[in-house]
Design a protein around this motif. Sequence first.
Motif, mmCIF file in Angstrom:
data_model
loop_
_atom_site.group_PDB
_atom_site.id
_atom_site.type_symbol
_atom_site.label_atom_id
_atom_site.label_comp_id
_atom_site.label_asym_id
_atom_site.label_seq_id
_atom_site.Cartn_x
_atom_site.Cartn_y
_atom_site.Cartn_z
ATOM 1 N N ARG A 44 0.695 -1.241 0.077
ATOM 2 C CA ARG A 44 0.021 -0.443 -0.178
ATOM 3 C C ARG A 44 0.539 1.451 -0.048
ATOM 4 O O ARG A 44 0.626 2.213 -0.827
ATOM 5 N N ALA A 48 1.030 3.465 -3.196
ATOM 6 C CA ALA A 48 0.514 5.077 -3.063
ATOM 7 C C ALA A 48 1.677 6.163 -3.186
ATOM 8 O O ALA A 48 1.338 6.829 -4.113
ATOM 9 N N ASN A 49 2.520 5.799 -3.218
ATOM 10 C CA ASN A 49 3.665 7.272 -3.537
ATOM 11 C C ASN A 49 3.809 6.971 -4.881
ATOM 12 O O ASN A 49 4.391 7.956 -5.803
ATOM 13 N N VAL A 51 1.499 6.398 -7.472
ATOM 14 C CA VAL A 51 0.434 7.123 -7.678
ATOM 15 C C VAL A 51 0.536 8.544 -7.324
ATOM 16 O O VAL A 51 -0.081 9.222 -8.206
ATOM 17 N N GLU A 52 0.770 8.744 -5.925
ATOM 18 C CA GLU A 52 1.553 9.984 -5.932
ATOM 19 C C GLU A 52 1.931 10.778 -6.290
ATOM 20 O O GLU A 52 1.760 12.202 -7.016
ATOM 21 N N THR A 53 3.156 10.778 -6.948
ATOM 22 C CA THR A 53 4.205 11.113 -7.727
ATOM 23 C C THR A 53 4.315 10.983 -8.937
ATOM 24 O O THR A 53 4.142 11.498 -9.885
ATOM 25 N N GLY A 54 2.750 10.472 -9.585
ATOM 26 C CA GLY A 54 3.017 10.359 -11.121
ATOM 27 C C GLY A 54 2.827 9.122 -12.079
ATOM 28 O O GLY A 54 2.891 8.572 -12.988
ATOM 29 N N GLN A 57 -1.348 4.994 -12.080
ATOM 30 C CA GLN A 57 -1.992 5.299 -11.692
ATOM 31 C C GLN A 57 -3.324 4.431 -11.696
ATOM 32 O O GLN A 57 -2.917 2.988 -12.055
ATOM 33 N N SER A 75 1.765 5.603 -16.483
ATOM 34 C CA SER A 75 2.129 6.916 -15.853
ATOM 35 C C SER A 75 1.063 7.521 -16.002
ATOM 36 O O SER A 75 -0.688 7.009 -16.529
ATOM 37 N N SER A 76 0.643 8.464 -14.930
ATOM 38 C CA SER A 76 -0.452 9.386 -14.914
ATOM 39 C C SER A 76 -0.457 10.009 -15.593
ATOM 40 O O SER A 76 -2.338 10.694 -16.696
#
Length: 122
Positions: A44, A48-49, A51-54, A57, A75-76
């Motif tokens: 997790r 989460a990291n 996703v948060e940093t792009g 996704q 990537s995002s």
Amino acid sequence: MSQLESAKLTPGGFSLNHKGGQLEVDVLVNAVTSPQRDMPLELRGLVANLVETGVAQLSPAGGLEVDPRDSRVLSSSGFPQERLYALGELTRGTFYLTSAISAFTRRAEDIARSLAYNEPSL
């Protein structure tokens, strides 16, 4: 039909016994997958990291979005990462069946092929 209890091969197909009674069919297809599980606690923070940093996704259907050709994490902005792949339950949003040995084998072959023939620039 609900709660299949047994299937018996007959000369014309199959005889199925289920909670509601019996059903005769010509063809039987096993289309069962494992139940969806929560992301393991150990992953997790990493996910989460990412996703948060792009870097990655989340898929609306669960797990991470991956390129279906080679399981590279998207990537995002939707572009495949050169050096980040996902396998198994993390890919359930892209691949419906993720926990069968044949599914792991197929995805692992795709990843190996990608690594062998599309070597990222260092």
